[in-house]
Design a protein around this motif. Structure first.
Motif, short mmCIF file in Angstrom:
data_model
loop_
_atom_site.label_atom_id
_atom_site.label_comp_id
_atom_site.label_asym_id
_atom_site.label_seq_id
_atom_site.Cartn_x
_atom_site.Cartn_y
_atom_site.Cartn_z
N GLN A 280 115.27 -77.69 62.51
CA GLN A 280 114.10 -77.74 61.63
C GLN A 280 112.96 -78.55 62.27
O GLN A 280 111.80 -78.12 62.27
N PHE A 281 113.32 -79.71 62.85
CA PHE A 281 112.30 -80.59 63.44
C PHE A 281 111.63 -79.94 64.65
O PHE A 281 110.41 -80.00 64.80
N TYR A 282 112.43 -79.29 65.49
CA TYR A 282 111.85 -78.63 66.65
C TYR A 282 111.01 -77.42 66.25
O TYR A 282 109.99 -77.12 66.90
N SER A 283 111.40 -76.74 65.20
CA SER A 283 110.60 -75.61 64.70
C SER A 283 109.23 -76.10 64.22
O SER A 283 108.21 -75.46 64.46
N GLU A 284 109.23 -77.25 63.56
CA GLU A 284 107.97 -77.84 63.09
C GLU A 284 107.10 -78.26 64.28
O GLU A 284 105.86 -78.13 64.24
N LEU A 285 107.73 -78.74 65.33
CA LEU A 285 106.98 -79.18 66.51
C LEU A 285 106.30 -78.01 67.22
O LEU A 285 105.22 -78.17 67.79
N THR A 286 106.93 -76.84 67.20
CA THR A 286 106.31 -75.68 67.86
C THR A 286 104.98 -75.32 67.21
O THR A 286 104.09 -74.77 67.86
N LYS A 287 104.83 -75.66 65.93
CA LYS A 287 103.59 -75.38 65.21
C LYS A 287 102.60 -76.54 65.34
O LYS A 287 101.39 -76.33 65.41
N LEU A 288 103.15 -77.76 65.36
CA LEU A 288 102.29 -78.95 65.37
C LEU A 288 101.75 -79.27 66.77
O LEU A 288 100.62 -79.72 66.93
N ASP A 289 102.59 -79.01 67.79
CA ASP A 289 102.22 -79.34 69.17
C ASP A 289 102.32 -78.07 70.02
O ASP A 289 103.24 -77.91 70.82
N LYS A 290 101.35 -77.18 69.83
CA LYS A 290 101.41 -75.86 70.47
C LYS A 290 101.32 -75.92 71.99
O LYS A 290 101.77 -75.01 72.68
N LEU A 291 100.75 -77.00 72.52
CA LEU A 291 100.63 -77.13 73.96
C LEU A 291 102.01 -77.16 74.63
O LEU A 291 102.16 -76.72 75.76
N ARG A 292 103.00 -77.69 73.91
CA ARG A 292 104.36 -77.80 74.46
C ARG A 292 105.34 -76.88 73.70
O ARG A 292 106.52 -77.14 73.65
N LYS A 293 104.79 -75.82 73.16
CA LYS A 293 105.60 -74.90 72.36
C LYS A 293 106.79 -74.36 73.15
O LYS A 293 107.92 -74.29 72.64
N GLY A 294 106.56 -73.98 74.41
CA GLY A 294 107.65 -73.44 75.23
C GLY A 294 108.79 -74.43 75.42
O GLY A 294 109.97 -74.05 75.39
N GLN A 295 108.45 -75.68 75.60
CA GLN A 295 109.46 -76.73 75.77
C GLN A 295 110.32 -76.85 74.52
O GLN A 295 111.55 -76.90 74.60
N TYR A 296 109.67 -76.87 73.35
CA TYR A 296 110.41 -77.00 72.10
C TYR A 296 111.26 -75.76 71.83
O TYR A 296 112.37 -75.87 71.28
N GLU A 297 110.77 -74.61 72.22
CA GLU A 297 111.57 -73.39 72.03
C GLU A 297 112.84 -73.42 72.87
O GLU A 297 113.89 -72.94 72.45
N ASP A 298 112.75 -73.99 74.07
CA ASP A 298 113.94 -74.15 74.90
C ASP A 298 114.94 -75.08 74.23
O ASP A 298 116.16 -74.83 74.24
N TYR A 299 114.44 -76.18 73.64
CA TYR A 299 115.32 -77.10 72.92
C TYR A 299 115.96 -76.41 71.72
O TYR A 299 117.13 -76.65 71.39
N LEU A 300 115.17 -75.55 71.06
CA LEU A 300 115.70 -74.81 69.91
C LEU A 300 116.87 -73.91 70.32
O LEU A 300 117.88 -73.83 69.62
N LYS A 301 116.72 -73.25 71.45
CA LYS A 301 117.79 -72.37 71.94
C LYS A 301 119.07 -73.16 72.18
O LYS A 301 120.17 -72.71 71.86
N LEU A 302 118.91 -74.34 72.77
CA LEU A 302 120.08 -75.19 73.03
C LEU A 302 120.74 -75.64 71.73
O LEU A 302 121.97 -75.65 71.60
N ALA A 303 119.91 -76.01 70.75
CA ALA A 303 120.44 -76.46 69.46
C ALA A 303 121.15 -75.33 68.72
O ALA A 303 122.22 -75.51 68.14
N GLU A 304 120.55 -74.14 68.76
CA GLU A 304 121.16 -72.98 68.10
C GLU A 304 122.47 -72.58 68.78
O GLU A 304 123.42 -72.17 68.13
N LYS A 305 122.49 -72.73 70.11
CA LYS A 305 123.71 -72.41 70.87
C LYS A 305 124.82 -73.38 70.49
O LYS A 305 125.98 -73.00 70.33
N LYS A 306 124.45 -74.66 70.31
CA LYS A 306 125.44 -75.68 69.95
C LYS A 306 125.97 -75.42 68.54
O LYS A 306 127.13 -75.68 68.22
N MET A 307 125.10 -74.91 67.66
CA MET A 307 125.49 -74.66 66.29
C MET A 307 126.55 -73.55 66.21
O MET A 307 127.43 -73.55 65.35
N LYS A 308 126.50 -72.62 67.16
CA LYS A 308 127.43 -71.49 67.14
C LYS A 308 128.81 -71.87 67.72
O LYS A 308 129.78 -71.18 67.46
N THR A 309 128.84 -72.94 68.51
CA THR A 309 130.11 -73.33 69.14
C THR A 309 130.95 -74.20 68.23
O THR A 309 130.47 -74.77 67.27
#
Length: 309
Positions: A280-309
């Motif tokens: 949730q926090f990283y999703s909010e960051l992608t909207k609040l800090d668009k300059l680093r959106k790609g970085q936060y999206e990478d973190y989101l992928k890692l978090a979602e991957k961890k949630m599935k394991t």
């Protein structure tokens, strides 16, 4: 018209400035050429040595000239029968005086600070107490002068300053100005975090981020404090709740969201339920800090991957 002061046009001003620059450039090149020729001998040329001082007073960041003066200092030391002779000590004192002149024109000159320390290290009678007081004076003038903070760190052990005294100085400077990367970094070098001091450091930096959430310097120090495993899970949970309240007051501050990400990153290790909040926090960051959106999206992928394991 008669009686009126002639005002130079922009083009005339540019031309005059260019002529002055060319004169200085010619003088600089002649001086550097003379110094280069004199460096090849086993003894130094006093005229070249004097020219190097003049050039450094104008621009203290010419490393070649500081290196040249170090070579001369070593020649002087080797030529003396007694390395503690009054003549050699006076020579070194003049070098210290030169660095002080250079620091007056540029207090953040790498070369000046390094040369000053180097000279004092070969000085038979270095006045470390004077150097320490000089550091305090320069930091009082500008507490963002990281060169001076680094120099102070070298001096602390030279004069036996105790940890409590230096911590108090650091705390006083931070209370005077929280927005200071140099002060925070210096504090991190004074001692290692342990169970006896981590609470004190956390209270200090927490006070800073709550005072000015938009300033980044204290947040970086907070991240360093949070990186230590000695901080309890309960304390991390309390901080997370505190930042939730702070975000209600400062909804557009990305640093609060980042701090919540840092905290949930460690809390996930003990409780998988924090993964959802982290996403949730990283999703909010992608909207609040668009300059680093790609970085936060990478973190989101890692978090979602961890949630599935």
């Amino acid at each position: 018209m008669h009686g009126r002061l002639k005002v130079k046009t922009t083009e005339e001003q540019k031309a005059e400035k260019h002529r002055e620059q060319q004169k200085k450039l010619v003088a600089y090149r002649m001086g550097m050429k003379k110094i280069a020729l004199s460096r090849s001998s086993d003894s130094y040329d006093p005229e070249s040595f004097a020219i190097s001082a003049q050039l450094l007073c104008v621009n203290p960041d010419i490393y070649t000239l500081w290196n040249y003066r170090k070579e001369v200092a070593l020649l002087q030391r080797n030529s003396q029968n007694d390395s503690e002779s009054e003549e050699f000590i006076n020579f070194l004192n003049r070098e210290v005086d030169l660095t002080e002149q250079c620091l007056l024109s540029n207090p953040k000159s790498y070369g000046s600070w390094y040369h000053r320390y180097w000279i004092l290290m070969i000085h038979p009678q270095p006045n470390w107490e004077k150097e320490f007081n000089l550091c305090t004076k320069y930091i009082t003038y500008d507490d963002r002068n990281f060169h001076c903070w680094d120099y102070r760190r070298l001096l602390v052990n030279k004069i036996g300053i105790t940890l409590p005294v230096e911590l108090k100085f650091s705390t006083d400077r931070l209370n005077n100005n929280f927005s200071n990367y140099s002060s925070w970094h210096y504090r991190s070098t004074l001692r290692k975090l342990d169970e006896n001091c981590i609470e004190e450091e956390l209270n200090l930096v927490q006070s800073a981020v709550f005072t000015d959430p938009a300033d980044s310097s204290a947040w970086f120090y907070l991240r360093w404090v949070l990186s230590h495993p000695i901080l309890s899970i309960q304390k991390r949970q309390e901080l997370l709740e505190a930042f939730e309240e702070l975000q209600e007051l400062e909804p557009d501050c990305k640093w609060i969201l980042l701090a919540k990400c840092w905290l949930t990153g460690s809390l996930v290790l003990s409780d998988k339920e924090y993964i959802d909040r982290r996403i949730q926090f990283y999703s909010e960051l992608t909207k609040l800090d668009k300059l680093r959106k790609g970085q936060y999206e990478d973190y989101l992928k890692l978090a979602e991957k961890k949630m599935k394991t």
